[in-house]
Design an enzyme around this catalytic site. Structure first.
Site, mmCIF file in Angstrom:
data_model
loop_
_atom_site.group_PDB
_atom_site.id
_atom_site.type_symbol
_atom_site.label_atom_id
_atom_site.label_comp_id
_atom_site.label_asym_id
_atom_site.label_seq_id
_atom_site.Cartn_x
_atom_site.Cartn_y
_atom_site.Cartn_z
ATOM 1 N N ASP A 299 3.381 15.950 12.155
ATOM 2 C CA ASP A 299 3.833 15.474 10.846
ATOM 3 C C ASP A 299 2.756 15.691 9.783
ATOM 4 O O ASP A 299 2.600 14.868 8.880
ATOM 5 C CB ASP A 299 4.197 13.986 10.960
ATOM 6 C CG ASP A 299 5.158 13.540 9.865
ATOM 7 O OD1 ASP A 299 5.770 14.414 9.216
ATOM 8 O OD2 ASP A 299 5.301 12.328 9.658
ATOM 9 N N ARG B 111 7.085 -0.126 5.780
ATOM 10 C CA ARG B 111 6.385 -0.501 4.567
ATOM 11 C C ARG B 111 4.978 -0.904 5.001
ATOM 12 O O ARG B 111 4.807 -1.548 6.042
ATOM 13 C CB ARG B 111 7.107 -1.685 3.943
ATOM 14 C CG ARG B 111 6.512 -2.156 2.644
ATOM 15 C CD ARG B 111 7.458 -3.080 1.968
ATOM 16 N NE ARG B 111 8.545 -2.332 1.370
ATOM 17 C CZ ARG B 111 8.995 -2.547 0.127
ATOM 18 N NH1 ARG B 111 8.453 -3.483 -0.611
ATOM 19 N NH2 ARG B 111 9.984 -1.844 -0.360
ATOM 20 N N LYS C 263 1.482 -2.318 8.973
ATOM 21 C CA LYS C 263 2.694 -1.488 8.857
ATOM 22 C C LYS C 263 3.851 -2.251 9.488
ATOM 23 O O LYS C 263 3.794 -2.609 10.670
ATOM 24 C CB LYS C 263 2.498 -0.132 9.536
ATOM 25 C CG LYS C 263 3.755 0.748 9.415
ATOM 26 C CD LYS C 263 3.466 2.198 9.756
ATOM 27 C CE LYS C 263 4.729 3.053 9.690
ATOM 28 N NZ LYS C 263 4.473 4.457 9.924
ATOM 29 N N LEU D 74 0.832 -1.216 0.000
ATOM 30 C CA LEU D 74 0.000 0.000 0.000
ATOM 31 C C LEU D 74 0.857 1.253 0.000
ATOM 32 O O LEU D 74 0.438 2.306 -0.467
ATOM 33 C CB LEU D 74 -0.895 0.029 1.242
ATOM 34 C CG LEU D 74 -2.110 -0.893 1.230
ATOM 35 C CD1 LEU D 74 -2.781 -0.889 2.597
ATOM 36 C CD2 LEU D 74 -3.104 -0.466 0.156
ATOM 37 N N GLY D 75 2.054 1.139 0.527
ATOM 38 C CA GLY D 75 2.917 2.326 0.567
ATOM 39 C C GLY D 75 4.222 2.045 1.268
ATOM 40 O O GLY D 75 4.376 1.029 1.943
ATOM 41 N N GLN D 76 5.126 2.959 1.059
ATOM 42 C CA GLN D 76 6.452 2.835 1.668
ATOM 43 C C GLN D 76 6.845 4.191 2.208
ATOM 44 O O GLN D 76 6.777 5.187 1.474
ATOM 45 C CB GLN D 76 7.445 2.380 0.584
ATOM 46 C CG GLN D 76 8.903 2.562 0.901
ATOM 47 C CD GLN D 76 9.502 1.336 1.567
ATOM 48 O OE1 GLN D 76 9.489 0.254 0.979
ATOM 49 N NE2 GLN D 76 9.994 1.498 2.786
ATOM 50 N N GLY D 77 7.201 4.263 3.480
ATOM 51 C CA GLY D 77 7.696 5.516 4.044
ATOM 52 C C GLY D 77 9.177 5.400 4.319
ATOM 53 O O GLY D 77 9.816 4.437 3.896
ATOM 54 N N ARG D 78 9.704 6.385 5.042
ATOM 55 C CA ARG D 78 11.135 6.330 5.374
ATOM 56 C C ARG D 78 11.412 5.203 6.349
ATOM 57 O O ARG D 78 12.497 4.657 6.390
ATOM 58 C CB ARG D 78 11.569 7.646 6.035
ATOM 59 C CG ARG D 78 11.990 8.708 5.061
ATOM 60 C CD ARG D 78 12.091 10.039 5.764
ATOM 61 N NE ARG D 78 10.817 10.392 6.390
ATOM 62 C CZ ARG D 78 10.650 11.302 7.340
ATOM 63 N NH1 ARG D 78 11.679 11.954 7.816
ATOM 64 N NH2 ARG D 78 9.461 11.578 7.830
ATOM 65 N N PHE D 79 10.429 4.871 7.169
ATOM 66 C CA PHE D 79 10.687 3.919 8.247
ATOM 67 C C PHE D 79 10.001 2.582 8.044
ATOM 68 O O PHE D 79 10.497 1.557 8.499
ATOM 69 C CB PHE D 79 10.209 4.528 9.579
ATOM 70 C CG PHE D 79 10.831 5.849 9.844
ATOM 71 C CD1 PHE D 79 12.177 5.936 10.150
ATOM 72 C CD2 PHE D 79 10.089 7.021 9.764
ATOM 73 C CE1 PHE D 79 12.776 7.166 10.387
ATOM 74 C CE2 PHE D 79 10.673 8.250 10.003
ATOM 75 C CZ PHE D 79 12.024 8.327 10.317
HETATM 76 N N1 LIG Z 1 -3.891 2.316 6.786
HETATM 77 C C1 LIG Z 1 -3.376 2.514 5.568
HETATM 78 N N2 LIG Z 1 -4.102 2.203 4.469
HETATM 79 C C2 LIG Z 1 -3.590 2.412 3.224
HETATM 80 N N3 LIG Z 1 -2.368 2.918 2.982
HETATM 81 C C3 LIG Z 1 -1.599 3.242 4.032
HETATM 82 C C4 LIG Z 1 -2.052 3.056 5.380
HETATM 83 N N4 LIG Z 1 -1.082 3.482 6.216
HETATM 84 C C5 LIG Z 1 -0.080 3.919 5.433
HETATM 85 N N5 LIG Z 1 -0.371 3.762 4.121
HETATM 86 C C6 LIG Z 1 0.483 4.122 2.957
HETATM 87 O O1 LIG Z 1 1.829 3.835 3.278
HETATM 88 C C7 LIG Z 1 2.639 5.030 3.178
HETATM 89 C C8 LIG Z 1 3.702 4.985 4.254
HETATM 90 O O2 LIG Z 1 3.077 4.893 5.529
HETATM 91 P P1 LIG Z 1 3.576 5.753 6.779
HETATM 92 O O3 LIG Z 1 3.488 7.209 6.444
HETATM 93 O O4 LIG Z 1 2.820 5.303 7.984
HETATM 94 O O5 LIG Z 1 5.116 5.277 6.857
HETATM 95 P P2 LIG Z 1 6.376 6.023 7.482
HETATM 96 O O6 LIG Z 1 7.567 5.176 7.208
HETATM 97 O O7 LIG Z 1 6.120 6.332 8.919
HETATM 98 O O8 LIG Z 1 6.388 7.337 6.620
HETATM 99 P P3 LIG Z 1 7.153 8.716 6.780
HETATM 100 O O9 LIG Z 1 8.304 8.618 5.850
HETATM 101 O O10 LIG Z 1 6.130 9.762 6.332
HETATM 102 O O11 LIG Z 1 7.495 8.890 8.233
HETATM 103 C C9 LIG Z 1 1.646 6.184 3.306
HETATM 104 O O12 LIG Z 1 2.095 7.360 2.657
HETATM 105 C C10 LIG Z 1 0.407 5.612 2.636
HETATM 106 O O13 LIG Z 1 0.488 5.773 1.243
#
Ligand SMILES: Nc1ncnc2c1ncn2[C@@H]1O[C@H](COP(=O)(O)OP(=O)(O)OP(=O)(O)O)[C@@H](O)[C@H]1O
Length: 354
Positions: free
Chosen positions: A178, A70, A86, A63-68
């Site tokens: 954030d 997936r 997550k 669904l997505g990937q952030g810095r920390f």
């Molecule tokens: N509950 C969810 N349902 C669908 N997609 C999600 C959900 N939670 C997160 N995502 C997707 O995953 C991506 C990364 O999630 P998240 O922001 O929680 O990760 P992170 O590593 O903490 O990111 P960041 O780099 O912003 O700190 C989000 O931008 C979103 O596209």
């Protein structure tokens, strides 16, 4: 903005007089939130499910990937429940950091504009994971049309929902810290309902923080100034009000108002400060031309450089239902389109203004 994800790199001062201007009530609220979180983390540490993700859940798609972390769409192998998972690698996340983010999500309870936590945390050999409701229409960044923004009705719906979510977080003694379109998930193709996600940076009010790294447009100016205490600035909900002002500007124009809130380094911010201080309509910076006086008043309140004078996020409510943009014709469609004009939108920090 922090050295390590989710870790308590900040220290908290117990004495009120050492808290850089927090009132006793603000201090009490932040301390209560911190204690409640610690208690929840201790309980959650004991109830973590120890298993590999694949044993319990089937991966459907990323669904997505952030810095920390997936984020995966998964189904529970026995129940068939569809969830978002997550996953945070142990290589970059401590148990405490994981528990912190997991428990902040749990402590927010149910709010229509906040992604709901499911209460299940998993410890696997190489990662920690937690489950939330899945939100399946991407994040807000894909809906902001470069140089245009969102249609006004959608922008106002987002504004109302995000202000309400942040108000809820603030009422629990926490600061979200954030707010950006990437952390706003969209529930339907018309962008009618949005939900705030990612509580890895959320902290109790009064936590002492220093800016680590370069400021971004959403960073409030008080975080860029030398901190009032050696340990940092005691954080306040006003940080979120600033970020909400910047986000609303992006939604209404398709531009960032500035790259960073530093008058000496950013001419767009300098222009804004001159206008803000003078109140003269002819000092209005160009990116603001298309907005109405109603939108100006709302945004100037949220983007007040002095945090104590800044409007709270709840101020948005008083401005809904009135025009925020002078001409609506150019932004009739909501669409999760691709970047039409690379570098000139609010998807990257280095866009150019007209
Ligand atoms: N509950 C969810 N349902 C669908 N997609 C999600 C959900 N939670 C997160 N995502 C997707 O995953 C991506 C990364 O999630 P998240 O922001 O929680 O990760 P992170 O590593 O903490 O990111 P960041 O780099 O912003 O700190 C989000 O931008 C979103 O596209």
């Amino acid at each position: 903005m922090e050295a390590a994800h989710g870790e308590h790199t900040e220290s908290r001062e117990e004495e009120e007089e050492g808290l850089g201007g927090l009132t006793a009530e603000e201090l009490r609220q932040g301390q209560e939130a911190a204690l409640a979180l610690e208690a929840r983390m201790a309980l959650s540490a004991q109830s973590l499910v120890r298993a590999e993700v694949d044993e319990l859940y089937e991966h459907v798609r990323a669904l997505g990937q952030g810095r920390f972390g997936r984020v995966w769409l998964v189904t529970h192998r026995q129940e068939g429940t569809v969830l978002a998972l997550k996953q945070l690698p142990k290589a970059s996340t401590t148990l405490r950091g994981f528990l912190y983010e997991f428990c902040v999500g749990l402590s927010l309870g149910s709010h229509a504009a906040i992604v709901a936590a499911c209460g299940v945390g998993l410890e696997s050999a190489d990662s920690y994971s937690f489950l939330t409701e899945p939100v399946l229409h991407g994040d807000l960044i894909g809906y902001i049309r470069p140089k245009v923004g969102l249609p006004q009705a959608a922008a106002q719906r987002c504004a109302a929902q995000l202000a309400s979510a942040l108000e809820h977080i603030h009422s629990l003694g926490l600061v979200y810290r954030d707010l950006k379109p990437e952390n706003v998930l969209v529930c339907d193709p018309d962008c009618r309902q949005v939900k705030l996600a990612d509580f890895g940076h959320t902290r109790p009010r009064g936590t002492l923080l220093r800016l680590a790294g370069a400021p971004i447009p959403y960073t409030a100016p008080e975080l860029c100034a030398p901190p009032p205490l050696p340990e940092g600035l005691p954080i306040q909900p006003a940080l979120d009000a600033w970020a909400l002002g910047v986000l609303l500007f992006c939604l209404l124009t398709g531009y960032f108002p500035w790259d960073q809130p530093l008058a000496e380094a950013d001419p767009f911010y300098e222009d804004f400060i001159v206008w803000q201080a003078s109140g003269q309509p002819d000092h209005r910076p160009r990116p603001w031309f298309g907005l109405t006086p109603t939108a100006d008043t709302l945004l100037l309140g949220l983007l007040e450089p002095q945090p104590r004078r800044r409007s709270p996020v709840s101020s948005v409510r008083g401005f809904l239902g009135r025009p925020w943009r002078q001409r609506e014709g150019e932004a009739e469609e909501v669409y999760p389109g691709e970047d039409e004009d690379s570098g000139q939108d609010c998807r990257g920090r280095t866009f150019q203004r007209p």
